[in-house]
Each structure stands twice: as structure tokens, then as C-alpha cells.
Design a protein around this motif. Structure first.
Motif, PDB file in Angstrom:
ATOM      1  N   GLY A  40       0.820  -1.207   0.000  1.00  0.00           N
ATOM      2  CA  GLY A  40       0.000   0.000   0.000  1.00  0.00           C
ATOM      3  C   GLY A  40       0.850   1.251   0.000  1.00  0.00           C
ATOM      4  O   GLY A  40       2.078   1.206  -0.157  1.00  0.00           O
ATOM      5  N   ALA A  41       0.155   2.382   0.195  1.00  0.00           N
ATOM      6  CA  ALA A  41       0.790   3.699   0.092  1.00  0.00           C
ATOM      7  C   ALA A  41       1.998   3.814   1.012  1.00  0.00           C
ATOM      8  O   ALA A  41       2.040   3.215   2.079  1.00  0.00           O
ATOM      9  CB  ALA A  41      -0.233   4.766   0.449  1.00  0.00           C
ATOM     10  N   ALA A  42       2.988   4.621   0.593  1.00  0.00           N
ATOM     11  CA  ALA A  42       4.245   4.731   1.336  1.00  0.00           C
ATOM     12  C   ALA A  42       4.227   5.891   2.317  1.00  0.00           C
ATOM     13  O   ALA A  42       5.274   6.383   2.710  1.00  0.00           O
ATOM     14  CB  ALA A  42       5.388   4.899   0.344  1.00  0.00           C
ATOM     15  N   VAL A  47       9.631   8.785   5.324  1.00  0.00           N
ATOM     16  CA  VAL A  47      10.636   9.601   6.020  1.00  0.00           C
ATOM     17  C   VAL A  47      11.800   8.731   6.506  1.00  0.00           C
ATOM     18  O   VAL A  47      12.966   9.133   6.457  1.00  0.00           O
ATOM     19  CB  VAL A  47       9.984  10.326   7.224  1.00  0.00           C
ATOM     20  CG1 VAL A  47      10.974  11.252   7.900  1.00  0.00           C
ATOM     21  CG2 VAL A  47       8.768  11.106   6.764  1.00  0.00           C
ATOM     22  N   ALA A  48      11.475   7.511   6.936  1.00  0.00           N
ATOM     23  CA  ALA A  48      12.511   6.606   7.450  1.00  0.00           C
ATOM     24  C   ALA A  48      13.433   6.101   6.342  1.00  0.00           C
ATOM     25  O   ALA A  48      14.435   5.447   6.614  1.00  0.00           O
ATOM     26  CB  ALA A  48      11.848   5.431   8.164  1.00  0.00           C
ATOM     27  N   ALA A  67       6.177   6.287  -5.575  1.00  0.00           N
ATOM     28  CA  ALA A  67       7.577   6.489  -5.979  1.00  0.00           C
ATOM     29  C   ALA A  67       7.964   7.965  -5.870  1.00  0.00           C
ATOM     30  O   ALA A  67       9.035   8.298  -5.355  1.00  0.00           O
ATOM     31  CB  ALA A  67       7.778   5.984  -7.405  1.00  0.00           C
ATOM     32  N   LEU A  68       7.077   8.845  -6.325  1.00  0.00           N
ATOM     33  CA  LEU A  68       7.392  10.282  -6.273  1.00  0.00           C
ATOM     34  C   LEU A  68       7.466  10.771  -4.828  1.00  0.00           C
ATOM     35  O   LEU A  68       8.300  11.603  -4.484  1.00  0.00           O
ATOM     36  CB  LEU A  68       6.338  11.076  -7.055  1.00  0.00           C
ATOM     37  CG  LEU A  68       6.437  10.909  -8.577  1.00  0.00           C
ATOM     38  CD1 LEU A  68       5.216  11.498  -9.267  1.00  0.00           C
ATOM     39  CD2 LEU A  68       7.713  11.564  -9.107  1.00  0.00           C
ATOM     40  N   HIS A  69       6.595  10.227  -3.992  1.00  0.00           N
ATOM     41  CA  HIS A  69       6.624  10.605  -2.576  1.00  0.00           C
ATOM     42  C   HIS A  69       7.928  10.122  -1.933  1.00  0.00           C
ATOM     43  O   HIS A  69       8.615  10.875  -1.236  1.00  0.00           O
ATOM     44  CB  HIS A  69       5.403  10.001  -1.878  1.00  0.00           C
ATOM     45  CG  HIS A  69       5.322  10.329  -0.422  1.00  0.00           C
ATOM     46  ND1 HIS A  69       5.327  11.625   0.049  1.00  0.00           N
ATOM     47  CD2 HIS A  69       5.268   9.527   0.666  1.00  0.00           C
ATOM     48  CE1 HIS A  69       5.268  11.604   1.372  1.00  0.00           C
ATOM     49  NE2 HIS A  69       5.233  10.350   1.767  1.00  0.00           N
ATOM     50  N   LEU A  70       8.290   8.865  -2.211  1.00  0.00           N
ATOM     51  CA  LEU A  70       9.520   8.302  -1.634  1.00  0.00           C
ATOM     52  C   LEU A  70      10.758   9.041  -2.126  1.00  0.00           C
ATOM     53  O   LEU A  70      11.743   9.190  -1.390  1.00  0.00           O
ATOM     54  CB  LEU A  70       9.627   6.816  -2.013  1.00  0.00           C
ATOM     55  CG  LEU A  70       8.746   5.877  -1.198  1.00  0.00           C
ATOM     56  CD1 LEU A  70       8.547   4.554  -1.924  1.00  0.00           C
ATOM     57  CD2 LEU A  70       9.359   5.641   0.184  1.00  0.00           C
ATOM     58  N   VAL A  77      14.984   5.618  -5.971  1.00  0.00           N
ATOM     59  CA  VAL A  77      13.764   4.812  -6.007  1.00  0.00           C
ATOM     60  C   VAL A  77      13.729   4.092  -7.349  1.00  0.00           C
ATOM     61  O   VAL A  77      13.832   4.730  -8.401  1.00  0.00           O
ATOM     62  CB  VAL A  77      12.503   5.702  -5.881  1.00  0.00           C
ATOM     63  CG1 VAL A  77      11.235   4.844  -5.907  1.00  0.00           C
ATOM     64  CG2 VAL A  77      12.557   6.550  -4.621  1.00  0.00           C
ATOM     65  N   THR A  78      13.607   2.770  -7.303  1.00  0.00           N
ATOM     66  CA  THR A  78      13.504   2.008  -8.550  1.00  0.00           C
ATOM     67  C   THR A  78      12.089   1.455  -8.669  1.00  0.00           C
ATOM     68  O   THR A  78      11.622   0.749  -7.767  1.00  0.00           O
ATOM     69  CB  THR A  78      14.514   0.837  -8.566  1.00  0.00           C
ATOM     70  OG1 THR A  78      15.812   1.371  -8.343  1.00  0.00           O
ATOM     71  CG2 THR A  78      14.480   0.099  -9.896  1.00  0.00           C
TER      72      THR A  78
END
Ligand SMILES: Cc1cc2nc3c(=O)[nH]c(=O)nc-3n(C[C@H](O)[C@H](O)[C@H](O)COP(=O)(O)OP(=O)(O)OC[C@H]3O[C@@H](n4cnc5c(N)ncnc54)[C@H](O)[C@@H]3O)c2cc1C
Length: 237
Positions: A40-42, A47-48, A67-70, A77-78
């Protein structure tokens, strides 16, 4: 009907059964759930991930958004996509944003087949879906967004659902079998007095605040429905 076979009678029902996230079905990764393996959503975990390498599994919009958030926190991010490109499952605006984000890489025709880690995830094994070639890469976490399913089979013969099993409400309900003079309320299903809120509802945005908002709207609708039902019961004829 409850799981123990007992029956509960009521005038109104609010269905808030959410969704279940599709799993990869890889035992080594299931063992590390919450320890570097997330479904599910990241949202809160992002932040971690500061300064670390992470993978996002999936090729639809939810994977692109995660991915964009991470990418705001992680070093790299892959995104792993089984198909030929992102275009088949992701909106154009997200693809453009991903292309413009230097620390997001897209690996098409790749899937996760295994993983390792003693106390938390350390590596995942990726397979090239064309050649079958496998490679083990070090990652701090993987975020799996390969679809969500509402568990609504038990409603199959009772309520109208969309092709994926999400419950139709309000204007999405077809009026063919509708029994009242008024149209369905915003969160009312194809059965008067039965409401659906949160992730299980067709068209919901799959966020906590939206589900909570639905819930508070539904409370008002239940009161309106109960008042209407009481009036119908006392109406002469
Ligand atoms: C890992 C993860 C991270 C997330 N992060 C965020 C975030 O940062 N921000 C955000 O806004 N949203 C986030 N979300 C989405 C958010 O959790 C959901 O949108 C929200 O929980 C939906 O609420 P709901 O009440 O519809 O369903 P749920 O919270 O899923 O609750 C449904 C409940 O119904 C129960 N249930 C199911 N079937 C039955 C049945 N037949 N009988 C009885 N009970 C049943 C389930 O066990 C569950 O307890 C995240 C989701 C996941 C999976």
C-alpha cells in the motif's frame, strides 16, 4: 449473518469493510512484512527511507504516486514494472513527473521473485521477464502496489457492485430495481438503507481522511433514512 451463524436484524447498515492489498506471494518477503516490506501507500514509512535505496513494485498510478513521494526522502527509487512500459497502466502526468525526477529509475520487464534479510529486508532478487536472468540487489525497503481488492463477494447477490467488486452508491446506482420514489442518497447503495463508505465504495480515493469524511456523511444519511422509514410505517394506506 455473522461468522458464528447468528443473525442481526437492523433497519440500516453501513458497510465499511475496506480493501485487501494484493500480495506478491513470496514467503521470504511475507516473513519481512513491516520490516522493509510494505503493502500500500508509502505515507508514513517514507521519512525513514532518507538516503536509502528502495524499490516500488507496480505500474499503475498508486505505484507512481508512492515512488514520487519516496523520492523526496530516499537516495534512489527504482520502480519495477513487469510490462513493456509505464504507459499501459499509469497516467501521463505521473510518467512525465517520474521522468523529470532524477532519483527515480524505471525498470520495465522486471519482477521481484525472492528476497533476503535476517531482521529486516536486505536484498531482493529481480528477474528479467524476457530472459529469465536473475540478479540480487541491495535495498532498504520495497513498497508493493499491485492492486487492491474489496472483499465483497458476500454481497454479490444483494448489492450492485462494479466490475472489480467495489460497491456502487448514489448516482452510480442503476434505478432499474430501485424501490423508493426518491433517488439513492450520496452513499446509499442499491438497497435503500444500506450505505457504503471508505475504500470499499466505488470511486473512493483510498485515503483515511476521505473514509472518515464518508463515515460522518453516512451518519447523517442513516438518521435521514430512519426518519423516512418511520414516516412510511405510520403513513395511512
Ligand atoms: C500500508 C498502508 C499505508 C497507508 N497509508 C496511508 C496514509 O499515509 N494516509 C492515508 O490517508 N491513507 C493511507 N492508507 C489508506 C488508508 O489506510 C485507507 O484509505 C483507510 O484505512 C480506509 O478506511 P476504511 O474504513 O474504508 O477501511 P479499513 O481501514 O481497511 O477498515 C476496514 C475494516 O473492515 C474489516 N472487515 C473487512 N471485511 C469484513 C467483514 N466481512 N466483516 C467484518 N469486518 C470486516 C477489516 O478487517 C478492517 O478492519 C494506507 C493504506 C495502507 C494499506
Amino acid at each position: 449473518v455473522l461468522a458464528d451463524g447468528s443473525e442481526v436484524r437492523c433497519l440500516a447498515v453501513v458497510i465499511a469493510t475496506g480493501v485487501s492489498y494484493r500480495r506478491l506471494g513470496i514467503p521470504a518477503l511475507d516473513r519481512l512484512l513491516g520490516m522493509g516490506v510494505f503493502y500500500g501507500a508509502a505515507g508514513t514509512e517514507a521519512v525513514a527511507m532518507a538516503g536509502q535505496e528502495v524499490c516500488v513494485v507496480g505500474g499503475a498510478n498508486s505505484a507512481g504516486q508512492a515512488a514520487l513521494h519516496l523520492a523526496k526522502f530516499a537516495a534512489r527509487v527504482t520502480i519495477l514494472v513487469r510490462g513493456e512500459s509505464l504507459a499501459a497502466g499509469m497516467s501521463d502526468y505521473l510518467i512525465k513527473e517520474i521522468e523529470a525526477t532524477p532519483n527515480v529509475e524505471v525498470r520495465v520487464r522486471h519482477r521481484v521473485v525472492d528476497g533476503r534479510g535476517q531482521y529486516r529486508l536486505e536484498t531482493v532478487v529481480l528477474e528479467d521477464t524476457r530472459t529469465g536472468r536473475r540478479e540480487e540487489v541491495a535495498v532498504a525497503a520495497i513498497f508493493v502496489l499491485i492492486g487492491a481488492e474489496p472483499r465483497t463477494d458476500w454481497l454479490r447477490d444483494t448489492l450492485e457492485r462494479d466490475g472489480s467488486g467495489f460497491v456502487l452508491t448514489g448516482r452510480d446506482v442503476s434505478l432499474d430495481g430501485w424501490t423508493l420514489d426518491r433517488p439513492p442518497m450520496l452513499l446509499e447503495t442499491s438497497v435503500p438503507g444500506v450505505f457504503a463508505v471508505g475504500d470499499v465504495r466505488h470511486g473512493s480515493v483510498k485515503r483515511v481522511n476521505a473514509a472518515v469524511g464518508d463515515g460522518s456523511v453516512a451518519v447523517g444519511s442513516v438518521h435521514a433514512y430512519l426518519a423516512e422509514a418511520a414516516e412510511l410505517r405510520t403513513r395511512p394506506g
